[in-house]
Design a protein around this motif. Structure first.
Motif, PDB file in Angstrom:
ATOM      1  N   MET A 298       5.414   3.209   1.923  1.00  0.00           N
ATOM      2  CA  MET A 298       6.465   2.198   1.319  1.00  0.00           C
ATOM      3  C   MET A 298       8.097   2.372   2.182  1.00  0.00           C
ATOM      4  O   MET A 298       8.618   1.278   2.670  1.00  0.00           O
ATOM      5  CB  MET A 298       6.964   2.394  -0.094  1.00  0.00           C
ATOM      6  CG  MET A 298       5.676   1.940  -0.978  1.00  0.00           C
ATOM      7  SD  MET A 298       5.866   2.550  -2.672  1.00  0.00           S
ATOM      8  CE  MET A 298       4.290   2.222  -3.456  1.00  0.00           C
ATOM      9  N   SER A 299       8.268   3.686   2.386  1.00  0.00           N
ATOM     10  CA  SER A 299       9.421   3.967   3.150  1.00  0.00           C
ATOM     11  C   SER A 299       9.443   3.418   4.496  1.00  0.00           C
ATOM     12  O   SER A 299      10.211   2.679   5.178  1.00  0.00           O
ATOM     13  CB  SER A 299       9.852   5.520   3.360  1.00  0.00           C
ATOM     14  OG  SER A 299      10.764   5.702   4.185  1.00  0.00           O
ATOM     15  N   SER A 300       8.109   3.598   5.146  1.00  0.00           N
ATOM     16  CA  SER A 300       7.915   2.895   6.624  1.00  0.00           C
ATOM     17  C   SER A 300       7.983   1.457   6.415  1.00  0.00           C
ATOM     18  O   SER A 300       8.680   0.750   7.213  1.00  0.00           O
ATOM     19  CB  SER A 300       6.343   3.491   6.863  1.00  0.00           C
ATOM     20  OG  SER A 300       6.036   2.868   8.209  1.00  0.00           O
ATOM     21  N   TYR A 301       7.414   0.887   5.519  1.00  0.00           N
ATOM     22  CA  TYR A 301       7.572  -0.604   5.421  1.00  0.00           C
ATOM     23  C   TYR A 301       8.865  -1.015   5.387  1.00  0.00           C
ATOM     24  O   TYR A 301       9.126  -1.993   5.760  1.00  0.00           O
ATOM     25  CB  TYR A 301       6.530  -1.074   3.889  1.00  0.00           C
ATOM     26  CG  TYR A 301       6.493  -2.631   3.810  1.00  0.00           C
ATOM     27  CD1 TYR A 301       5.495  -3.385   4.424  1.00  0.00           C
ATOM     28  CD2 TYR A 301       7.597  -3.337   3.246  1.00  0.00           C
ATOM     29  CE1 TYR A 301       5.460  -4.718   4.365  1.00  0.00           C
ATOM     30  CE2 TYR A 301       7.522  -4.589   3.068  1.00  0.00           C
ATOM     31  CZ  TYR A 301       6.459  -5.324   3.659  1.00  0.00           C
ATOM     32  OH  TYR A 301       6.469  -6.644   3.611  1.00  0.00           O
ATOM     33  N   ALA A 302       9.779  -0.389   4.344  1.00  0.00           N
ATOM     34  CA  ALA A 302      11.106  -0.719   4.302  1.00  0.00           C
ATOM     35  C   ALA A 302      11.798  -0.705   5.761  1.00  0.00           C
ATOM     36  O   ALA A 302      12.590  -1.276   5.830  1.00  0.00           O
ATOM     37  CB  ALA A 302      11.621   0.099   3.191  1.00  0.00           C
ATOM     38  N   ALA A 303      11.437   0.230   6.531  1.00  0.00           N
ATOM     39  CA  ALA A 303      12.011   0.468   7.808  1.00  0.00           C
ATOM     40  C   ALA A 303      11.753  -0.821   8.763  1.00  0.00           C
ATOM     41  O   ALA A 303      12.605  -1.317   9.312  1.00  0.00           O
ATOM     42  CB  ALA A 303      11.728   1.694   8.444  1.00  0.00           C
TER      43      ALA A 303
END
Length: 287
Positions: A151-156
């Motif tokens: 999810m953090s990677s998607y947010a980036a």
């Protein structure tokens, strides 16, 4: 391996080669479809996809429940009978503001950036700083994310994409209108609208800059609305301001503008306001 005919053994080996599974699994699927290799392979991948989807949904559900239970001052519900939206027992399908803030922090999303609203649009949040279970599960499942790391990677990725993808930007921008309104209000209060415009129309927080070297568009727009009494902003004006912003970025001289266009009245008046600021009020000719 039980006794099979030479043809069946060959089919089993073909199935194993195609699916990278065991002979016993191959035999199970082949028997179920009368030894049709094509149908057996289709059934295997369909079954696997369903299992993976269920597993992903459960993983995202566990993440949701972890943050649903985040409250700073847990309440003893045995002695408290009134409904409390921050109490997990009272809201089994809602992550409240404290849980949402912790969750967003854990996936490296700041509250004062456009990406935060991008995540809320993805999860179809019903209100600012609130997640519901179905939207959270559906949004992240469609994004292919079942861990907070993903999810953090998607947010980036979202952070980099929003300013450059006009369609995505517009979707997030428009979704921010209903979740930014005060409860029970059809329009957006001016102060809230101004705050959101500063967020969306500046580059430092992940938006598209509206001010240019020659024209401080955003500053003038807010000054113009303040001079009109800071009236609440309706949905049509909210949506058209983003379209107007795009047009001014393409041509600051209003070559695209028409007095007969279907723009909201506030934008008609803003054009005259801008021309007045430029000292061209008496020379303005609208095509």
């Amino acid at each position: 391996m039980p006794p099979y005919t030479a043809a069946q053994k060959q089919t089993i080996q073909q199935f194993v080669a195609l699916t990278d599974t065991k002979d016993s699994v191959a035999a199970k699927f082949l028997k179920g479809v009368s030894w049709s290799l094509e149908r057996a392979v289709d059934a295997f991948y369909s079954n696997t996809a369903h299992a993976n989807q269920q597993s992903s949904r459960q993983s995202v559900g566990h993440i949701f429940d972890e943050y649903r239970g985040t409250i700073s001052n847990p309440i003893d519900i045995s002695s408290y009978t009134d409904f409390n939206p921050e109490n997990p027992a009272d809201s089994p399908d809602t992550v409240g503001i404290e849980g949402a803030m912790k969750y967003l922090g854990d996936i490296d999303v700041q509250l004062d950036e456009v990406t935060c609203l991008g995540i809320m649009e993805l999860c179809k949040c019903p209100a600012m700083g609130e997640f519901n279970r179905e939207g959270f599960l559906t949004g992240w499942r469609e994004a292919g994310c079942d861990t907070t790391t993903k999810m953090s990677s998607y947010a980036a990725t979202l952070r980099a994409k929003i300013p450059t993808d006009a369609e995505l930007f517009r979707r997030v921008y428009r979704y921010s209108f209903p979740i930014s309104r005060m409860q029970g209000q059809r329009n957006l209060q001016f102060d809230l609208a101004a705050e959101q415009w500063r967020l969306f129309f500046t580059a430092d927080r992940g938006g598209v800059p509206w001010n240019t070297e020659s024209t401080p568009w955003l500053d003038w727009w807010l000054e113009f609305l303040e001079g009109r009494g800071k009236k609440p902003v309706n949905k049509d004006l909210w949506e058209q301001v983003e379209v107007f912003m795009r047009k001014t970025r393409e041509d600051e001289a209003f070559g695209w503008w028409s007095a007969d266009g279907a723009w909201p009245g506030a934008l008609d008046d803003f054009v005259a306001f801008v021309q007045g600021k430029r000292g061209k009020g008496s020379e303005m000719e609208l095509s």
